[in-house]
Design an enzyme around this catalytic site. Structure first.
Site, PDB file in Angstrom:
ATOM      1  N   ALA A 262    -106.702  84.613 -29.206  1.00  0.00           N
ATOM      2  CA  ALA A 262    -107.740  85.298 -29.799  1.00  0.00           C
ATOM      3  C   ALA A 262    -108.768  85.133 -28.761  1.00  0.00           C
ATOM      4  O   ALA A 262    -108.840  84.533 -27.755  1.00  0.00           O
ATOM      5  CB  ALA A 262    -108.220  84.417 -30.828  1.00  0.00           C
ATOM      6  N   MET A 263    -110.319  85.794 -28.986  1.00  0.00           N
ATOM      7  CA  MET A 263    -111.174  85.668 -28.218  1.00  0.00           C
ATOM      8  C   MET A 263    -112.593  85.388 -29.032  1.00  0.00           C
ATOM      9  O   MET A 263    -112.669  86.141 -29.886  1.00  0.00           O
ATOM     10  CB  MET A 263    -111.375  86.923 -27.381  1.00  0.00           C
ATOM     11  CG  MET A 263    -112.666  87.120 -26.379  1.00  0.00           C
ATOM     12  SD  MET A 263    -112.471  85.769 -25.193  1.00  0.00           S
ATOM     13  CE  MET A 263    -114.415  85.640 -24.537  1.00  0.00           C
ATOM     14  N   GLU A 264    -113.217  84.465 -28.642  1.00  0.00           N
ATOM     15  CA  GLU A 264    -114.443  83.938 -29.367  1.00  0.00           C
ATOM     16  C   GLU A 264    -115.714  84.917 -29.104  1.00  0.00           C
ATOM     17  O   GLU A 264    -116.824  84.248 -29.122  1.00  0.00           O
ATOM     18  CB  GLU A 264    -114.833  82.613 -28.863  1.00  0.00           C
ATOM     19  CG  GLU A 264    -115.294  82.440 -27.465  1.00  0.00           C
ATOM     20  CD  GLU A 264    -114.246  82.203 -26.569  1.00  0.00           C
ATOM     21  OE1 GLU A 264    -114.554  81.531 -25.373  1.00  0.00           O
ATOM     22  OE2 GLU A 264    -113.170  82.555 -26.713  1.00  0.00           O
ATOM     23  N   ASN A 265    -115.535  86.241 -29.037  1.00  0.00           N
ATOM     24  CA  ASN A 265    -116.667  86.996 -29.068  1.00  0.00           C
ATOM     25  C   ASN A 265    -117.834  86.781 -30.199  1.00  0.00           C
ATOM     26  O   ASN A 265    -117.333  86.619 -31.470  1.00  0.00           O
ATOM     27  CB  ASN A 265    -116.258  88.502 -29.328  1.00  0.00           C
ATOM     28  CG  ASN A 265    -115.369  89.081 -27.900  1.00  0.00           C
ATOM     29  OD1 ASN A 265    -115.407  88.657 -27.007  1.00  0.00           O
ATOM     30  ND2 ASN A 265    -114.234  89.410 -28.868  1.00  0.00           N
ATOM     31  N   HIS A 295    -110.408  77.024 -34.297  1.00  0.00           N
ATOM     32  CA  HIS A 295    -110.787  77.076 -32.994  1.00  0.00           C
ATOM     33  C   HIS A 295    -111.907  78.286 -32.438  1.00  0.00           C
ATOM     34  O   HIS A 295    -112.812  77.851 -31.954  1.00  0.00           O
ATOM     35  CB  HIS A 295    -109.466  77.345 -32.221  1.00  0.00           C
ATOM     36  CG  HIS A 295    -109.667  77.298 -30.804  1.00  0.00           C
ATOM     37  ND1 HIS A 295    -108.853  76.326 -29.938  1.00  0.00           N
ATOM     38  CD2 HIS A 295    -110.195  78.244 -29.873  1.00  0.00           C
ATOM     39  CE1 HIS A 295    -109.293  76.708 -28.791  1.00  0.00           C
ATOM     40  NE2 HIS A 295    -109.864  77.739 -28.696  1.00  0.00           N
ATOM     41  N   GLU A 296    -111.592  79.367 -32.948  1.00  0.00           N
ATOM     42  CA  GLU A 296    -112.411  80.358 -32.647  1.00  0.00           C
ATOM     43  C   GLU A 296    -113.900  80.267 -33.117  1.00  0.00           C
ATOM     44  O   GLU A 296    -114.992  80.742 -32.714  1.00  0.00           O
ATOM     45  CB  GLU A 296    -111.819  82.004 -32.809  1.00  0.00           C
ATOM     46  CG  GLU A 296    -110.542  82.257 -32.230  1.00  0.00           C
ATOM     47  CD  GLU A 296    -110.531  81.912 -30.817  1.00  0.00           C
ATOM     48  OE1 GLU A 296    -111.578  82.392 -30.088  1.00  0.00           O
ATOM     49  OE2 GLU A 296    -109.550  81.292 -30.299  1.00  0.00           O
ATOM     50  N   HIS A 299    -115.900  77.874 -31.321  1.00  0.00           N
ATOM     51  CA  HIS A 299    -116.304  78.534 -30.011  1.00  0.00           C
ATOM     52  C   HIS A 299    -118.163  79.183 -30.379  1.00  0.00           C
ATOM     53  O   HIS A 299    -118.595  79.105 -29.491  1.00  0.00           O
ATOM     54  CB  HIS A 299    -115.732  79.590 -29.656  1.00  0.00           C
ATOM     55  CG  HIS A 299    -114.486  79.141 -28.577  1.00  0.00           C
ATOM     56  ND1 HIS A 299    -114.900  78.407 -27.453  1.00  0.00           N
ATOM     57  CD2 HIS A 299    -113.280  79.324 -28.552  1.00  0.00           C
ATOM     58  CE1 HIS A 299    -113.928  78.212 -26.765  1.00  0.00           C
ATOM     59  NE2 HIS A 299    -112.824  78.495 -27.546  1.00  0.00           N
ATOM     60  N   GLU A 318    -113.184  75.298 -24.036  1.00  0.00           N
ATOM     61  CA  GLU A 318    -111.726  75.044 -24.690  1.00  0.00           C
ATOM     62  C   GLU A 318    -111.407  73.693 -25.278  1.00  0.00           C
ATOM     63  O   GLU A 318    -110.571  73.722 -26.217  1.00  0.00           O
ATOM     64  CB  GLU A 318    -110.727  75.509 -23.510  1.00  0.00           C
ATOM     65  CG  GLU A 318    -111.100  77.115 -23.111  1.00  0.00           C
ATOM     66  CD  GLU A 318    -110.987  78.089 -24.322  1.00  0.00           C
ATOM     67  OE1 GLU A 318    -110.622  77.873 -25.393  1.00  0.00           O
ATOM     68  OE2 GLU A 318    -111.795  79.204 -24.143  1.00  0.00           O
TER      69      GLU A 318
END
Length: 846
Positions: A262-265, A295-296, A299, A318
């Site tokens: 995933a990506m925390e945008n 997790h995301e 962030h 991270e």
């Protein structure tokens, strides 16, 4: 792809001293066809003094560029950098109009057409250096600015962004996203397509779940659980953090062909759409998805609200999100045993990475991360798993209340700004009054895994534990003590029980060992690091290992069992325990294992490391037959008292398929469409089964084509590519190889991965040998042509792992000595070769 040199730390520092960015306006036109999209960027910035700098942009075609209304020469664009010279002190406006190329590698603006229905979806991945493939950017994390993003898309599409997106009234297909707080450029995000969406609101914040239409019914099935987890984590973060959620909405878009988990945008988290399950999954898989959600969300504070200043501090993003994801999920949801999965899966990832030549500190010195290409290599098991383990040890030392006080101080001081390691340590020191900087020097600035080795001595009235400490970190840990209580004298452990004594707590100093004395007879099992609170390899003394072999399955806590299995795994990898002994222990005790995370982790190591690499080739078939027998025993086991098995039976079915040495039973399952116990053959199992049958030569291209016709989804397309590449036929292998390395680069990142997964198999050793030198010759060329994401896949999935021999090691080492390898491939190749060398050492030891 448009190549661009890595940004150096010194270049970033110089630019940050010169300019300050006030605002980005980004306008994207997503209606220009299948190859390019329009991108117009307007950047307002100020310079503190007269000077020169540059802006990053990697266009397909640069139409216009103007600084303060004055045209810039497009020909001056070199290697993705447009020079900005002769800047005066004060405010400036830069405007760049370009066509940008869509990506098939999961970088920049990725374009995907769903083979299930022909619909197209787009999403950005601007991580680290990829923003310049979407818009013009001063692309470094410490030049944060608000973003206002607009987009033109096909009228039937929905557009999502960091800020809440709304249709522009009177302009069909036109969308505008709310202006964001200051963000780093790598967080700019947009996703567009005919999404299937589920929306709600919580605590005044709009929540959304989005997936492509062909997976819509599966999202509907999962939406309640996904939203329950999201709400529970959101509420828990608000209990422990003083700073409220810092953005205006929270969308989670499950997108296709995503390289990461995933990506925390900010406001628009993108996750791989495999998390929307089409088939049966285990409780461990559901927990893994939930950990990713937690997790995301972590962030949003660690990374988004407060962002690293330079990439040497990726652990500030991270490691914290990894630790918080597991802890918050355990605190706030039904997944209360998250640290067991962490121990058996994530932590072993960290241990393995930390024992390779490519290891690095959790928090390297800034000079050790001189550019972005170097930084990219540090997104690994050290920055995630080891860093989270270090934080868990820090919490054990400081206490959770003090730890959280330090975090909240950090957020308050650096909200919407940037920070470094020293800033965070200062906050913890203020909260705790302890010398956290000295702790950091020992834990975060050093490499390698410490080793703790027990020696148990007895006399008439006491037992003594001497712990030898190899390493340089202090450890606070629990020592588990267990006594056998049973009649399983045949050695099977069938009737043995292990009764815990009161555990002991020990502080092992950084510069020495530890000794303790206790009254009474010695425990049958002495387990260092019970509860897994520290990061260190632990050994088992001879008496304790004898007890483990007899009664491991009867240790009462799954986290304790995970710790024992990790110790056993480390002893195998270090040549101290014969691989066959590990396999025998698994055969004896896994049939009683009820925790699926433990079961799956041990089976994976036994199948892919013990059987495939650590045992000599002549013992491989026997090892696979042992695993097949083990899988059958698991299939015959009873669920727990509540009638649930947490996925144990499903894990056993997967193991039975993957370990089969003959096709007979598998072919029966394939033709009947049913598995033992009446379990139906769903999509995932059908493709897994067909893949194994292809490896064994029991199906042909017509069978694969028929299966693909029945499942024309993206997953089905990948499954078909995997199966075709797995056929033990010279023509099939050459066709797959040409698809992988053809200069047309037609394979997407996921299809390349699937084809490699089908290509290399130990059963096809003779057929594949000539491809080993071809791999080392052609992989570097492909890596240069297609970039870092494909380079990493070439190492991780393309390496010829079936060839555990000195010749392959020598070939690889010669290629590694070539200074022309791009960093992403060099690192992946170095790690694979070190694993190969370790496997050869393990074989030689026994």
């Amino acid at each position: 792809m448009n190549a661009m040199p890595a940004l150096t730390r010194e270049e970033a520092r110089s630019r940050a001293r010169l300019i300050d960015v006030q605002h980005y306006t980004v306008d994207l036109d997503l209606t220009r066809g299948e190859e390019v999209f329009g991108s117009t960027t307007t950047v307002r910035f100020t310079t503190r003094e007269a000077g020169d700098t540059f802006v990053e942009v990697r266009p397909h075609t640069l139409h216009r560029a103007a600084l303060d209304g004055n045209a810039l020469d497009p020909a001056s664009l070199t290697d993705g950098r447009l020079p900005l010279t002769g800047l005066n002190t004060g405010g400036h406006e830069l405007r760049i109009e370009a066509d940008m190329a869509y990506s098939r590698t999961g970088e920049g603006m990725h374009r995907f057409t769903d083979p299930a229905d022909g619909r197209t979806y787009l999403y950005t991945m601007c991580f680290q250096t990829e923003a310049s493939r979407v818009f013009a950017a001063f692309d470094q994390p410490d030049l944060k600015a608000p973003f206002t993003v607009t987009a033109t898309a096909p009228e039937e599409w929905t557009v999502l962004g960091n800020g809440a997106a709304r249709r522009v009234e009177g302009e069909p297909g036109r969308w505008k996203c709310a202006t964001t707080p200051p963000l780093s450029t790598y967080f700019m995000a947009l996703a567009a397509g005919p999404w299937h969406s589920v929306r709600t609101e919580h605590a005044g914040i709009p929540f959304g779940l989005h997936v492509r239409r062909s997976l819509g019914s599966h999202l509907d099935d999962d939406a309640q659980e996904l939203l329950d987890i999201t709400r529970a984590c959101f509420d828990r973060y608000h209990e422990i953090f003083d700073e409220p959620y810092p953005f205006d909405s929270y969308d989670q878009a499950f997108v296709p062909e995503f390289n990461a988990g995933a990506m925390e945008n900010p406001g628009l988290v993108t996750l791989r759409d495999e998390y929307i399950h089409r088939s049966a999954v285990t409780e461990t898989q559901l927990q893994t998805r939930a950990v990713t959600i937690a997790h995301e969300m972590a962030h949003m504070w660690f990374g988004d609200l407060v962002t690293l200043r330079w990439w040497d501090d990726i652990w500030l993003n991270e490691s914290f999100a990894e630790y918080m994801g597991y802890q918050v999920l355990a605190d706030a949801t039904r997944f209360t045993a998250t640290w067991t999965e962490f121990a058996v899966d994530r932590k072993s990832w960290g241990y393995d990475a930390d024992q390779r030549p490519s290891t690095h500190p959790v928090a390297p010195e800034p000079e050790a991360v001189p550019d972005t290409a170097t930084a990219l290599l540090n997104f690994d098991g050290i920055s995630y798993a080891k860093g989270a383990s270090a934080l868990r040890q820090l919490v054990a030392w400081l206490g959770e209340e003090t730890f959280l006080a330090g975090i909240n101080d950090h957020f308050a001081r650096h909200r919407f700004g940037n920070a470094a390691l020293a800033d965070f340590l200062d906050s913890l020191a203020r909260a705790s009054g302890r010398d956290v900087h000295a702790w950091s020097d020992r834990w975060l600035r050093t490499t390698g895994a410490d080793t703790l080795t027990p020696r148990v001595i007895t006399d008439a009235r006491h037992w003594h534990l001497e712990t030898t400490h190899t390493g340089n970190r202090p450890h606070r840990l629990t020592i588990g003590l267990y006594d056998l209580d049973g009649t399983g004298l045949d050695g099977t452990g069938a009737e043995d029980r292990l009764t815990p004594r009161e555990p002991l707590t020990a502080d092992i100093p950084a510069d020495g060992g530890h000794t303790l004395t206790a009254d009474g007879p010695r425990p049958d099992l002495v387990l260092l690091n019970d509860r897994d609170l520290t990061y260190a390899k632990v050994r088992l003394d001879t008496g304790s290992w004898r007890t483990v072999r007899r009664a491991l399955a009867h240790l009462p806590d799954p986290l304790t069992r995970a710790t024992v299995w990790n110790a056993s795994r480390d002893m195998v990898r270090d040549g101290l325990l014969p691989p066959a002994d590990y396999l025998d222990t698994a055969r004896a005790h896994l049939p009683q294992e009820k925790d699926n995370a433990v079961l799956a982790g041990v089976l994976h190591f036994a199948r892919h490391e013990i059987a495939d690499r650590y045992l000599p080739p002549e013992q491989r078939t026997t090892a696979l037959e042992t695993l097949t027998d083990l899988a059958r025993a698991l299939l015959e086991s009873e669920p727990d008292g509540g009638g649930h098995d947490g996925g144990v039976h499903l894990t056993a079915v997967r193991a039975a398929i993957d370990s089969a040495t003959t096709p007979g039973e598998l072919h029966h399952w394939w033709t009947t469409g049913a598995l033992p116990g009446g379990r139906p053959l769903d999509h995932e199992l059908r493709w897994r089964l067909l893949h194994r049958l292809a490896v064994l030569g029991a199906v042909n291209t017509s069978d694969i084509g028929a299966a693909h016709d029945a499942d024309p989804s993206a997953t089905g397309t990948e499954g078909a590519a995997r199966c075709r590449a797995a056929l033990p036929d010279s023509a099939a292998k050459e066709t797959a190889w040409q698809a992988l390395f053809d200069e047309a680069d037609t394979l997407s990142n996921y299809l390349l991965k699937a084809t490699f997964q089908g290509f290399w198999h130990t059963e096809q050793h003779d057929l594949l040998r000539d491809y080993v030198p071809r791999y080392f010759e052609q992989a570097p060329v492909l890596a240069v042509r297609r970039g870092p994401a494909i380079a990493q896949a070439l190492g991780r999935h393309g390496f010829p792992r079936p060839f555990t021999d000195p010749e392959t090691l020598a070939l690889g080492q010669r290629r590694l000595a070539d200074g022309s390898l791009i960093p992403a491939l060099r690192r992946s190749l170095a790690d694979e070769l070190d694993d190969l060398a370790r496997a050869l050492r393990v074989r030689a030891a026994h």
